[in-house]
Design an enzyme around this catalytic site. Sequence first.
Site, PDB file in Angstrom:
ATOM      1  N   LYS A 211      52.600  -6.609  41.985  1.00 23.28           N
ATOM      2  CA  LYS A 211      52.765  -5.645  40.880  1.00 23.28           C
ATOM      3  C   LYS A 211      53.496  -4.371  41.306  1.00 23.28           C
ATOM      4  CE  LYS A 211      49.373  -7.325  37.650  1.00 23.28           C
ATOM      5  NZ  LYS A 211      48.087  -7.164  37.007  1.00 23.28           N
ATOM      6  N   ARG A 245      43.212 -12.621  41.712  1.00 19.72           N
ATOM      7  CA  ARG A 245      44.292 -13.382  41.045  1.00 19.72           C
ATOM      8  C   ARG A 245      45.580 -13.133  41.817  1.00 19.72           C
ATOM      9  NH1 ARG A 245      48.226 -12.332  37.247  1.00 19.72           N
ATOM     10  NH2 ARG A 245      48.671 -13.984  35.752  1.00 19.72           N
TER      11      ARG A 245
HETATM   12  C1  YH5 Z   1      45.684  -9.271  35.618  1.00 23.33           C
HETATM   13  O1  YH5 Z   1      45.801  -8.281  36.344  1.00 23.33           O
HETATM   14  N1  YH5 Z   1      48.140  -9.802  35.173  1.00 23.33           N
HETATM   15  S1  YH5 Z   1      50.365 -10.980  34.132  1.00 23.33           S
HETATM   16  C2  YH5 Z   1      54.369  -7.672  37.004  1.00 23.33           C
HETATM   17  C3  YH5 Z   1      54.708  -7.979  38.308  1.00 23.33           C
HETATM   18  C4  YH5 Z   1      53.982  -8.914  39.012  1.00 23.33           C
HETATM   19  C5  YH5 Z   1      52.922  -9.532  38.397  1.00 23.33           C
HETATM   20  C6  YH5 Z   1      56.522  -6.458  38.376  1.00 23.33           C
HETATM   21  N2  YH5 Z   1      47.747 -11.531  33.835  1.00 23.33           N
HETATM   22  C7  YH5 Z   1      46.790  -9.970  35.065  1.00 23.33           C
HETATM   23  O2  YH5 Z   1      50.786 -10.738  37.083  1.00 23.33           O
HETATM   24  N3  YH5 Z   1      45.318 -11.493  33.936  1.00 23.33           N
HETATM   25  C8  YH5 Z   1      48.679 -10.757  34.398  1.00 23.33           C
HETATM   26  O3  YH5 Z   1      55.750  -7.418  38.992  1.00 23.33           O
HETATM   27  C9  YH5 Z   1      46.546 -11.052  34.241  1.00 23.33           C
HETATM   28  N4  YH5 Z   1      44.446  -9.741  35.271  1.00 23.33           N
HETATM   29  C10 YH5 Z   1      44.268 -10.818  34.463  1.00 23.33           C
HETATM   30  N5  YH5 Z   1      43.022 -11.202  34.186  1.00 23.33           N
HETATM   31  C11 YH5 Z   1      51.159  -9.661  35.014  1.00 23.33           C
HETATM   32  C12 YH5 Z   1      51.453  -9.965  36.444  1.00 23.33           C
HETATM   33  C13 YH5 Z   1      52.587  -9.241  37.082  1.00 23.33           C
HETATM   34  C14 YH5 Z   1      53.320  -8.306  36.392  1.00 23.33           C
END
Ligand code: YH5
Length: 263
Positions: A211, A245
Amino acid sequence: MSHCQIMGILNLTPDSFSDGGHFNQIDSALKHALTMHQAGADYIDIGGESTRPGAKIVSEVEELARVIPVIEALRREAPEIKISLDTHKPAVMQAGIERGVALINDVNALQTAGAVACVAASDVEVCLMHKQGTPATMQAAPEYDDVVKDVCDFLALRRDVCIEAGIAKERIILDPGFGFGKTLEHNIELMQQLAQFQTLDCRLLVGVSRKSMIGAILDKQVDERLAGGLALALLAMQAGAQIIRTHDVEATMDVLKIWQACA
Ligand code: YH5
């Protein structure tokens, strides 16, 4: 020391697959899921709707077309794997529940009409996540009186709505939602105070893998954030997170084993 589990991310959005339903895409999704399971993932989180900042809205029909063939294939090939379905749409939840998913992962915390009833009528687990705003707007100017208290209060409220509807506390997982309508400072404060979320008396899930808070601290692009994500995963484990996760299951398993060995 409490137990900690790993949830591997299986992204079925067009960033990774051009459109759902074709054999090659189902097959590569299946292979990736099996690889993550072999590496130690307890759950595979299947998502057909991108929740990243600025992402486009996906129709119900399109989301179903992406996730259902993969859920069915995974249930057929590896029924021992626990499937988590990342969706906020009750119709998609229902279709997944009928096909044997173990967990509904809802970044909207079951606030869509019909979602609580859908989960309550089943025996699946549910992850309730906090976010501020929508993916289109959430990073514009996030504001809180006290981010830890605000997020904690929201999660307590959603937990109570679920319990009231007949969902046992043991089925509920809470998640502060790193990066969802939060500045870098908000994310850091949530991580510093993460142990406070244990007072909510439910399992806690943390998703920080790749993230932007890692990018902001390290000035690194998405594909350079592994070590930063592992450092945050370790902090989350120490603060009592029970599910991590992640995109990087094998590396996160290494961190978990080192933490367990030394805790
Ligand atoms: C979460 O924290 N996050 S989707 C941006 C990124 C990298 C990864 C810019 N679904 C979560 O993973 N479900 C997502 O780089 C989730 N908790 C739960 N329960 C976003 C994501 C991501 C976004």
